[in-house]
Design a protein around this motif. Structure first.
Motif, PDB file in Angstrom:
ATOM      1  N   SER A  18       0.829  -1.201   0.000  1.00  0.00           N
ATOM      2  CA  SER A  18       0.000   0.000   0.000  1.00  0.00           C
ATOM      3  C   SER A  18       0.867   1.257   0.000  1.00  0.00           C
ATOM      4  O   SER A  18       2.024   1.227   0.417  1.00  0.00           O
ATOM      5  N   ASP A  19       0.253   2.374  -0.416  1.00  0.00           N
ATOM      6  CA  ASP A  19       0.913   3.670  -0.256  1.00  0.00           C
ATOM      7  C   ASP A  19       0.628   4.239   1.140  1.00  0.00           C
ATOM      8  O   ASP A  19       1.162   5.272   1.516  1.00  0.00           O
ATOM      9  N   LEU A  20      -0.224   3.568   1.904  1.00  0.00           N
ATOM     10  CA  LEU A  20      -0.578   3.925   3.275  1.00  0.00           C
ATOM     11  C   LEU A  20      -1.247   5.290   3.395  1.00  0.00           C
ATOM     12  O   LEU A  20      -1.249   5.896   4.463  1.00  0.00           O
ATOM     13  N   VAL A  41       4.550  -4.726   6.109  1.00  0.00           N
ATOM     14  CA  VAL A  41       4.028  -3.629   5.300  1.00  0.00           C
ATOM     15  C   VAL A  41       5.037  -3.302   4.215  1.00  0.00           C
ATOM     16  O   VAL A  41       6.180  -2.947   4.499  1.00  0.00           O
ATOM     17  N   HIS A  43       5.555  -0.648   1.835  1.00  0.00           N
ATOM     18  CA  HIS A  43       5.103   0.728   1.641  1.00  0.00           C
ATOM     19  C   HIS A  43       5.558   1.242   0.275  1.00  0.00           C
ATOM     20  O   HIS A  43       6.737   1.515   0.074  1.00  0.00           O
ATOM     21  N   THR A  92       5.641   6.862  10.104  1.00  0.00           N
ATOM     22  CA  THR A  92       5.044   5.619   9.622  1.00  0.00           C
ATOM     23  C   THR A  92       5.952   4.433   9.929  1.00  0.00           C
ATOM     24  O   THR A  92       5.492   3.398  10.424  1.00  0.00           O
ATOM     25  N   GLU A  93       7.231   4.581   9.652  1.00  0.00           N
ATOM     26  CA  GLU A  93       8.176   3.509   9.953  1.00  0.00           C
ATOM     27  C   GLU A  93       8.230   3.243  11.455  1.00  0.00           C
ATOM     28  O   GLU A  93       8.206   2.096  11.900  1.00  0.00           O
ATOM     29  N   CYS A  96       5.218   1.295  12.694  1.00  0.00           N
ATOM     30  CA  CYS A  96       5.313  -0.124  12.335  1.00  0.00           C
ATOM     31  C   CYS A  96       6.301  -0.850  13.244  1.00  0.00           C
ATOM     32  O   CYS A  96       5.981  -1.905  13.809  1.00  0.00           O
ATOM     33  N   TYR A 103       8.588  -3.316   8.249  1.00  0.00           N
ATOM     34  CA  TYR A 103       8.329  -2.155   7.396  1.00  0.00           C
ATOM     35  C   TYR A 103       9.335  -2.172   6.252  1.00  0.00           C
ATOM     36  O   TYR A 103      10.548  -2.139   6.476  1.00  0.00           O
ATOM     37  N   PRO A 105       9.992  -0.143   2.793  1.00  0.00           N
ATOM     38  CA  PRO A 105       9.671   0.881   1.796  1.00  0.00           C
ATOM     39  C   PRO A 105      10.087   0.412   0.402  1.00  0.00           C
ATOM     40  O   PRO A 105      11.138  -0.199   0.231  1.00  0.00           O
TER      41      PRO A 105
END
Length: 127
Positions: A18-20, A41, A43, A92-93, A96, A103, A105
């Motif tokens: 997801s782009d979250l 996730v 990202h 965000t990181e 998580c 996490y 990216p």
């Protein structure tokens, strides 16, 4: 994600790609964790959103709402935007990692083959 967590009794690895940016993402992750899932996730980050060309008069289009906002970009606006994006990514990181969520990216400029056969294996997402 909440519906999935509630309807699946067999727990395992849940991989979120997801782009979250959507609403309820972190609540969905929490629901998966509460049901005993291991969560990773992936990202997806668009470089054009990380470092956009902000110069002069621009129409900014919100894909979720369809709203168009006219702005005049300046160096100060560009600097504040990039700082805001960097802070959001760091938060965000952190969210998580604090929940023991893997996490990962992923830049939209990374070819999927490179991610699957190198990055995902290096991060032990795939065997």
């Amino acid at each position: 994600m909440r519906a999935y967590a509630g309807s699946h009794r067999q727990r395992g690895l849940a991989v979120i790609i997801s782009d979250l940016l959507g609403p309820g993402v972190h609540e969905g992750i929490a629901a998966l964790l509460q049901r005993g899932f291991e969560v990773a996730v992936m990202h997806v980050i668009d470089q054009a959103e990380m470092d956009p060309d902000l110069d002069g008069d621009l129409d900014v289009y919100d894909r979720e709402t369809g709203e168009v906002l006219r702005i005049t970009a300046s160096d100060d606006l560009a600097t504040r935007y990039r700082a805001g994006v960097a802070a959001w990514l760091a938060e965000t990181e952190y969210r998580c990692i604090a929940r023991q969520v893997r996490y990962i990216p992923i830049s939209t400029t990374t070819p999927i083959e490179e991610f699957l056969f190198h990055d995902a294996r290096a991060r032990r997402l795939l065997a």
